[in-house]
Design a protein around this motif. Structure first.
Motif, PDB file in Angstrom:
ATOM      1  N   GLU A 202       0.815  -1.213   0.000  1.00  9.97           N
ATOM      2  CA  GLU A 202       0.000   0.000   0.000  1.00  9.97           C
ATOM      3  C   GLU A 202       0.849   1.263   0.000  1.00  9.97           C
ATOM      4  O   GLU A 202       0.416   2.311  -0.475  1.00  9.97           O
ATOM      5  CB  GLU A 202      -0.942  -0.004   1.212  1.00  9.97           C
ATOM      6  N   ARG A 248     -15.410 -12.537  -7.981  1.00 12.52           N
ATOM      7  CA  ARG A 248     -16.051 -12.310  -6.686  1.00 12.52           C
ATOM      8  C   ARG A 248     -15.779 -13.522  -5.805  1.00 12.52           C
ATOM      9  O   ARG A 248     -15.379 -14.573  -6.288  1.00 12.52           O
ATOM     10  CB  ARG A 248     -17.557 -12.100  -6.849  1.00 12.52           C
ATOM     11  N   GLN A 273     -10.385  -4.614  -7.474  1.00 10.95           N
ATOM     12  CA  GLN A 273     -10.337  -3.705  -6.323  1.00 10.95           C
ATOM     13  C   GLN A 273     -11.708  -3.101  -6.002  1.00 10.95           C
ATOM     14  O   GLN A 273     -12.009  -2.836  -4.828  1.00 10.95           O
ATOM     15  CB  GLN A 273      -9.317  -2.592  -6.579  1.00 10.95           C
ATOM     16  N   GLU A 274     -12.571  -2.935  -7.022  1.00 20.06           N
ATOM     17  CA  GLU A 274     -13.894  -2.384  -6.727  1.00 20.06           C
ATOM     18  C   GLU A 274     -14.755  -3.372  -5.952  1.00 20.06           C
ATOM     19  O   GLU A 274     -15.618  -2.974  -5.164  1.00 20.06           O
ATOM     20  CB  GLU A 274     -14.608  -1.958  -8.018  1.00 20.06           C
ATOM     21  N   LEU A 276     -13.562  -5.446  -3.684  1.00 17.95           N
ATOM     22  CA  LEU A 276     -13.044  -5.507  -2.322  1.00 17.95           C
ATOM     23  C   LEU A 276     -13.581  -4.389  -1.429  1.00 17.95           C
ATOM     24  O   LEU A 276     -13.514  -4.498  -0.203  1.00 17.95           O
ATOM     25  CB  LEU A 276     -11.514  -5.457  -2.343  1.00 17.95           C
ATOM     26  N   LYS A 277     -14.103  -3.335  -2.005  1.00 17.12           N
ATOM     27  CA  LYS A 277     -14.614  -2.234  -1.189  1.00 17.12           C
ATOM     28  C   LYS A 277     -15.729  -2.686  -0.262  1.00 17.12           C
ATOM     29  O   LYS A 277     -15.873  -2.188   0.847  1.00 17.12           O
ATOM     30  CB  LYS A 277     -15.102  -1.104  -2.090  1.00 17.12           C
ATOM     31  N   SER A 278     -16.489  -3.674  -0.706  1.00 18.85           N
ATOM     32  CA  SER A 278     -17.608  -4.148   0.117  1.00 18.85           C
ATOM     33  C   SER A 278     -17.145  -5.077   1.232  1.00 18.85           C
ATOM     34  O   SER A 278     -17.930  -5.441   2.095  1.00 18.85           O
ATOM     35  CB  SER A 278     -18.629  -4.879  -0.764  1.00 18.85           C
ATOM     36  N   TYR A 279     -15.862  -5.478   1.209  1.00 21.40           N
ATOM     37  CA  TYR A 279     -15.348  -6.394   2.233  1.00 21.40           C
ATOM     38  C   TYR A 279     -14.444  -5.685   3.239  1.00 21.40           C
ATOM     39  O   TYR A 279     -13.830  -6.333   4.077  1.00 21.40           O
ATOM     40  CB  TYR A 279     -14.533  -7.505   1.577  1.00 21.40           C
ATOM     41  N   ARG A 280     -14.358  -4.383   3.175  1.00 16.60           N
ATOM     42  CA  ARG A 280     -13.385  -3.673   3.998  1.00 16.60           C
ATOM     43  C   ARG A 280     -13.534  -3.986   5.489  1.00 16.60           C
ATOM     44  O   ARG A 280     -12.558  -4.103   6.218  1.00 16.60           O
ATOM     45  CB  ARG A 280     -13.541  -2.163   3.749  1.00 16.60           C
ATOM     46  N   ASN A 281     -14.724  -4.169   5.972  1.00 16.64           N
ATOM     47  CA  ASN A 281     -14.936  -4.406   7.406  1.00 16.64           C
ATOM     48  C   ASN A 281     -15.313  -5.858   7.709  1.00 16.64           C
ATOM     49  O   ASN A 281     -15.855  -6.152   8.765  1.00 16.64           O
ATOM     50  CB  ASN A 281     -16.040  -3.470   7.920  1.00 16.64           C
ATOM     51  N   ALA A 294      -5.604  -6.908  -4.437  1.00 15.03           N
ATOM     52  CA  ALA A 294      -6.529  -6.020  -5.149  1.00 15.03           C
ATOM     53  C   ALA A 294      -5.952  -5.733  -6.524  1.00 15.03           C
ATOM     54  O   ALA A 294      -4.818  -5.270  -6.648  1.00 15.03           O
ATOM     55  CB  ALA A 294      -6.723  -4.727  -4.368  1.00 15.03           C
ATOM     56  N   TRP A 303      -3.756  -6.255  -0.398  1.00 15.15           N
ATOM     57  CA  TRP A 303      -4.864  -5.640   0.331  1.00 15.15           C
ATOM     58  C   TRP A 303      -4.977  -6.200   1.746  1.00 15.15           C
ATOM     59  O   TRP A 303      -5.313  -5.494   2.686  1.00 15.15           O
ATOM     60  CB  TRP A 303      -6.154  -5.890  -0.443  1.00 15.15           C
TER      61      TRP A 303
END
Length: 328
Positions: A202, A248, A273-274, A276-281, A294, A303
């Motif tokens: 990162e 996915r 990478q788009e 993965l945004k829904s898995y951040r938490n 990602a 990531w």
């Protein structure tokens, strides 16, 4: 420059110079492929047919292949790769500020096989991958197996399988669309790894990796992930790491990752990478993998990562040392 589809000349006298050039080439023990490419192109584009007992170029190749010590298909490849280098690749090399010597001055390490795979990548539309490998071909730093693996990955994005009537017409378009997107994703990921020579953290730092090729021959009894990477560590050891690519997260991806865990030091899951945004938490979403990558913007970024195992339970130490010698 003469077009490959220009009609042949009609006067028999036009063949004299072509025949004289061929006699000179046939007298050489091992003529360079670039010399053959130029001569064969003259036969195809400029000869008046019939020529030397053949009615057309294809028949002429069949009749004369043995005089050049190779199969007619290889002669044909030499001709087409000479054309590709002159008309397609050379202008691109100049645009990319990469040295582009004349065809007859190409270094010995640049053969028609390398150019054939590069041309396929070009025609598939992967311009970044083409540029990456074009530069390495001119530098002499790429092997045929590596370039072939890159083409295999690109081909997944364009090759249509034979349905043979087994896929219902209503479902075929949707299934084919999904397969094509998966193929494009896999090819783009490989291109990014090769371009950056590894994975990005990162903070922008690059962890250098090499991609293994012809892995089915190296590990015939091991579950094959989409990619196998090799990383060299400071202690002179190496790690074998697997990557599973998916559009996915699915139960099938979890099962595939689980099958690879005993054979590799780390098993990665690569996702857009788009997505993965829904898995951040979601901390438990990828528990069956050692890390998540990602993929996007022509880069592969780490990531999520966890401590790597000391070694896969079934990875042989001797194989590690052998790979270290072969790759570095």
């Amino acid at each position: 420059m003469t077009n490959m589809h220009t009609k042949a000349k009609t006067s028999p006298s036009d063949n004299t110079e072509i025949s004289a050039n061929l006699v000179e080439i046939r007298g050489k023990k091992r003529p360079r492929w670039t010399t053959l490419a130029t001569a064969l192109r003259a036969v195809r584009e400029e000869a008046a047919w019939p020529f030397e007992g053949a009615r057309n170029f294809t028949e002429w190749l069949e009749l004369n292949a043995e005089h050049f010590g190779m199969k007619s298909t290889m002669l044909n490849t030499c001709m087409w790769m000479g054309k590709y280098y002159l008309e397609d690749l050379t202008p691109k090399l100049i645009q990319w500020n990469i040295p582009a010597p004349p065809l007859d001055e190409l270094p010995e390490h640049i053969g028609p096989e390398l150019l054939a795979d590069l041309r396929k990548i070009s025609r598939a539309g992967f311009s970044d991958t083409e540029r990456h490998y074009a530069e390495r071909i001119m530098m002499g730093s790429v092997r045929c197996a590596e370039l072939r693996q890159a083409w295999v990955s690109c081909r997944k994005a364009i090759k249509k399988p034979h349905a043979r009537g087994r896929v219902p017409a209503a479902n075929y378009e949707q299934r084919e669309s999904t397969r094509m997107r998966a193929g494009v994703f896999e090819a783009e990921m490989l291109s990014a790894i090769l371009m950056h020579r590894g994975l990005l953290m990162e903070n922008g730092e690059i962890i250098e990796y090499k991609v293994l090729h012809d892995t089915q021959q190296l590990f015939p009894d091991v579950p094959m992930p989409d990619f196998i990477l090799v990383r060299r560590h400071a202690a002179a050891g190496i790690s074998l790491e697997a990557i599973e690519t998916r559009l996915r997260m699915t139960p099938e991806a979890e099962r595939s990752g689980g099958r690879c865990r005993n054979f590799f030091d780390r098993v990665w899951l690569a996702l857009p990478q788009e997505v993965l945004k829904s898995y951040r938490n979601t901390s438990q979403a990828f528990s069956c993998f050692d890390g998540v990558l990602a993929v996007g913007d022509q880069r592969v970024t780490i990531w999520k990562d966890s401590a790597a195992k000391t070694c896969g339970d079934k990875v042989d130490v001797l194989m590690r040392r052998l790979l270290a010698r072969l790759l570095w």
